[in-house]
Design an enzyme around this catalytic site. Structure first.
Site, PDB file in Angstrom:
ATOM      1  N   LEU A  18      39.400  42.993  43.863  1.00  0.00           N
ATOM      2  CA  LEU A  18      39.210  43.249  45.298  1.00  0.00           C
ATOM      3  C   LEU A  18      40.500  43.748  45.946  1.00  0.00           C
ATOM      4  O   LEU A  18      40.507  44.118  47.119  1.00  0.00           O
ATOM      5  CB  LEU A  18      38.736  41.980  46.015  1.00  0.00           C
ATOM      6  CG  LEU A  18      37.301  41.549  45.735  1.00  0.00           C
ATOM      7  CD1 LEU A  18      36.947  40.337  46.582  1.00  0.00           C
ATOM      8  CD2 LEU A  18      36.309  42.676  46.013  1.00  0.00           C
ATOM      9  N   GLY A  21      46.449  41.951  44.981  1.00  0.00           N
ATOM     10  CA  GLY A  21      47.845  42.351  44.812  1.00  0.00           C
ATOM     11  C   GLY A  21      48.272  43.282  45.937  1.00  0.00           C
ATOM     12  O   GLY A  21      49.332  43.115  46.547  1.00  0.00           O
ATOM     13  N   GLN A 194      30.728  32.941  52.249  1.00  0.00           N
ATOM     14  CA  GLN A 194      30.457  31.526  52.540  1.00  0.00           C
ATOM     15  C   GLN A 194      30.595  30.680  51.283  1.00  0.00           C
ATOM     16  O   GLN A 194      31.210  29.611  51.282  1.00  0.00           O
ATOM     17  CB  GLN A 194      29.039  31.358  53.090  1.00  0.00           C
ATOM     18  CG  GLN A 194      28.806  31.973  54.444  1.00  0.00           C
ATOM     19  CD  GLN A 194      27.355  31.808  54.877  1.00  0.00           C
ATOM     20  OE1 GLN A 194      26.740  30.765  54.667  1.00  0.00           O
ATOM     21  NE2 GLN A 194      26.797  32.838  55.475  1.00  0.00           N
ATOM     22  N   CYS A 382      60.549  58.120  28.191  1.00  0.00           N
ATOM     23  CA  CYS A 382      60.744  57.193  27.084  1.00  0.00           C
ATOM     24  C   CYS A 382      60.126  57.764  25.800  1.00  0.00           C
ATOM     25  O   CYS A 382      60.729  58.621  25.179  1.00  0.00           O
ATOM     26  CB  CYS A 382      60.208  55.812  27.455  1.00  0.00           C
ATOM     27  SG  CYS A 382      60.967  54.532  26.472  1.00  0.00           S
ATOM     28  N   HIS A 519      62.462  54.378  32.329  1.00  0.00           N
ATOM     29  CA  HIS A 519      61.192  54.536  33.066  1.00  0.00           C
ATOM     30  C   HIS A 519      61.482  54.696  34.557  1.00  0.00           C
ATOM     31  O   HIS A 519      61.494  53.710  35.300  1.00  0.00           O
ATOM     32  CB  HIS A 519      60.306  53.313  32.859  1.00  0.00           C
ATOM     33  CG  HIS A 519      59.688  53.239  31.504  1.00  0.00           C
ATOM     34  ND1 HIS A 519      58.471  53.796  31.213  1.00  0.00           N
ATOM     35  CD2 HIS A 519      60.135  52.686  30.361  1.00  0.00           C
ATOM     36  CE1 HIS A 519      58.180  53.586  29.939  1.00  0.00           C
ATOM     37  NE2 HIS A 519      59.174  52.914  29.395  1.00  0.00           N
ATOM     38  N   GLU A 521      59.682  55.700  36.862  1.00  0.00           N
ATOM     39  CA  GLU A 521      58.547  55.427  37.752  1.00  0.00           C
ATOM     40  C   GLU A 521      58.616  54.048  38.411  1.00  0.00           C
ATOM     41  O   GLU A 521      58.054  53.829  39.481  1.00  0.00           O
ATOM     42  CB  GLU A 521      57.208  55.582  37.013  1.00  0.00           C
ATOM     43  CG  GLU A 521      56.893  54.548  35.937  1.00  0.00           C
ATOM     44  CD  GLU A 521      57.424  54.912  34.548  1.00  0.00           C
ATOM     45  OE1 GLU A 521      58.438  55.657  34.474  1.00  0.00           O
ATOM     46  OE2 GLU A 521      56.850  54.443  33.550  1.00  0.00           O
TER      47      GLU A 521
HETATM   48  N1  GLN Z   1      57.714  53.171  21.419  1.00  0.00           N
HETATM   49  C1  GLN Z   1      58.986  53.658  21.824  1.00  0.00           C
HETATM   50  C2  GLN Z   1      60.099  52.640  21.618  1.00  0.00           C
HETATM   51  O1  GLN Z   1      59.835  51.487  21.407  1.00  0.00           O
HETATM   52  C3  GLN Z   1      58.933  54.102  23.276  1.00  0.00           C
HETATM   53  C4  GLN Z   1      58.682  52.992  24.225  1.00  0.00           C
HETATM   54  C5  GLN Z   1      58.290  53.448  25.593  1.00  0.00           C
HETATM   55  O2  GLN Z   1      57.846  54.567  25.768  1.00  0.00           O
HETATM   56  N2  GLN Z   1      58.405  52.581  26.560  1.00  0.00           N
HETATM   57  O3  GLN Z   1      61.261  52.977  21.654  1.00  0.00           O
END
Ligand code: GLN
Length: 547
Positions: A18, A21, A194, A382, A519, A521
């Site tokens: 729902l 978070g 309810q 990555c 990463h 993001e």
């Molecule tokens: N599998 C790769 C590693 O362990 C890349 C990991 C990932 O993309 N977060 O290095």
């Protein structure tokens, strides 16, 4: 316990998904907009000690915090909506709680007493909640799962007891329920709400505010009915209406009077909220001038939740370019040399996200090659960096069979490999990794700094020479191949402060081709888009216009 800290507990009823978070995150945003400092904590009823080893297909993305904790994806919402600095004390699971209690029992801390759910487990839960409160005005605690689940009972009992500990003026319970519109009856139905509230009251918790998830605004009559049956005041019945853009949630809640009600119930005096930046972001999100299509070539493409932060970062980067990012999820197993150009022809930019395991790897390599050879913006995150390096080694350097040791232990050219010894700036120790190291225990996790070289795409994006980004991986670029890569057109644009670990690589003769070991993001925010995502979208837009 600091006597001025206030606590908000958010529970969910009727069914999962729902948006508990998001609701918790939006409450955090609203309180911040009134000048308060907040933190948000998630209590998850499952037995895993953390979500690090959970399959993204089942549980969605693993969100990584600066301190290297592998946490529930809801922490991603919390960070995107607020300025709270989150870490290991912001996510507790049943497994983590029991682990702590059992360790204490083994050490003899309970002096031979019988260890029980009440009080030992509930005390441990309460202790964990208090860990989050340092230096903030309000702690928002989201309880995972749905009321009625067996697993969440110890958590609910702990938050019930918490009222006596914290004082009744310092805590409120907010319950998120569903008010479905039943087409055949032509009306909104309050019965599930309810029942859910009845269930909550049967374990001793009386909600103070109800967030009613629904597809239309609740009329005063419906609100009055819910208020009467559930014993809350009518102005505490809030419409949590479906929205087109998640960043609209704080605005909808505010319009419904949620933040006013919260501060009233918690006896906090604050300034009026400043929500102009949220409104401006939503407006730009909904009415962009441009659009781009980004192909995400990955493995977990059927479950959108697996790439939650990634998707959001692409949207933020889009808004920064007055542009809608349309995402095309491509299962890398469907791609090979023959199908690649057909499948990817409509993409203005190609992104290969993080991932683990060998499935679909060759398809991703085809996608990277297609992007490199056709001047299509490529963003490798990555695993996506590993893919770009493998592709370059095989097809430009002519190193046949080049691979990552993750996919082929016996590869003649391990361009990506398990670095057996490396210096860890965080712990100031030399780390040892090998094939036998415990799963999950050997990853490079959390924030690491990276030095950027001038005159590169990375520098053009970040505009500074030192950055910090979050990691979650085992394998690294093999420096043995660095000179050869550079001599043939690759640029190493980011390295660890010791120079030992390659963090960012780019292609010289290409409009925008970049792979990073971290990463990015995880650190993108709606009002503060991540620079690499912003520039990747800009390059994709340029590519689209030039077509
Ligand atoms: N599998 C790769 C590693 O362990 C890349 C990991 C990932 O993309 N977060 O290095």
């Amino acid at each position: 316990m600091a006597d001025n800290t206030k606590f908000i507990f958010v529970t969910g009823g009727v069914l999962s998904s729902l948006g508990k978070g998001l609701a918790s995150a939006a409450i955090g945003a609203l309180l911040e907009s009134r000048g308060l400092t907040v933190t948000i904590q998630k209590l998850d009823p499952y037995i895993n000690v953390d979500p690090g080893t959970m399959n993204p297909f089942q549980h969605g993305e693993v969100f990584v915090t600066d301190d290297g904790s592998e946490t529930d994806l809801d922490l991603g919402h919390y960070e995107r909506f607020t300025h709270a600095k989150l870490g290991c004390d912001n996510n507790f699971t049943t497994g983590k709680i029991y682990d702590a209690v059992i360790s204490k029992e083994r050490r003899g801390d309970y002096l031979g007493g019988t260890v029980q759910v009440i009080p030992h487990i509930t005390d441990e839960i309460k202790k964990s909640i208090k860990l989050a409160q340092d230096g903030v005005d309000v702690v928002i605690v989201e309880i995972g799962g749905t009321i009625g689940d067996i697993e969440s009972l110890p958590f609910l009992e702990a938050i019930r007891q918490f009222k006596a500990d914290a004082g009744k003026d310092n805590i409120i319970y907010i319950h998120l329920t569903l008010v479905p519109y039943i087409g055949t009856a032509g009306e909104l139905k309050t019965k599930p709400t309810q029942h859910s509230v009845k269930e909550l009251r049967s374990i001793g918790i009386q909600p103070d505010i109800l967030l009613c998830r629904t597809d239309r605004y609740l009329s005063d009559d419906i609100k009055a009915k819910i208020a009467l049956f559930c014993d809350v005041s009518q102005d505490a019945v809030i419409t949590a209406k479906d929205v087109e853009c998640i960043y609209e949630v704080p605005l909808v809640f505010h319009k419904e009077g949620l933040d006013d009600k919260i501060v009233e119930l918690l006896h906090i005096w604050t300034r009026a909220p400043h929500l102009d930046d949220w409104a401006a972001f939503v407006e730009k999100f909904k009415t962009p001038k441009h659009s781009v299509k980004i192909a995400i070539v990955g493995k977990y493409v059927d479950l959108i939740e697996s790439y939650k932060s990634l998707n959001e970062a692409l949207y933020h980067g889009g808004v920064a370019n007055d542009c809608r990012s349309n995402l095309l999820f491509v299962d890398s197993e469907t791609i090979d040399a023959d199908t690649c150009s057909g499948i990817l022809s409509e993409a203005d930019g190609i992104l290969v996200p993080g991932g683990f395991g060998s499935r679909g790897i060759e398809g991703k390599i085809c996608a990277a090659r297609y992007a490199r050879e056709n001047n299509i913006p490529y963003f490798g995150i990555c695993l996506g960096l590993h893919i770009a390096v493998i592709e370059f080694a095989r097809n430009v350097l002519g190193l046949e069979g080049a691979n990552s040791e993750e996919f082929d232990r016996a590869t003649p050219h391990p361009v990506i490999y398990l670095m057996h010894e490396w210096y860890d700036e965080k712990t100031d120790t030399v780390q040892i990794r090998d094939e036998t190291s415990e799963k999950g225990g050997t990853m490079r996790l959390g924030a690491y700094s990276c030095n950027i070289s001038k005159g590169t795409l990375a520098h053009a994006a970040y505009k500074v020479l030192e950055i910090s980004e979050r990691h979650r991986h085992r394998y690294e670029f093999n420096n043995k191949y660095k000179d050869e890569c550079v001599a043939n057109g690759m640029v190493v644009s980011g390295v660890s402060p010791s120079g030992e670990l390659v963090e960012i690589m780019e292609l010289k003769d290409h409009p925008w081709f970049l792979g990073c070991q971290f990463h990015p993001e995880f650190k993108s925010r709606p009002m503060d888009p991540q620079p690499l995502f912003r520039d990747f979208i800009a390059a994709s837009l340029k590519n689209k216009k030039g077509k």
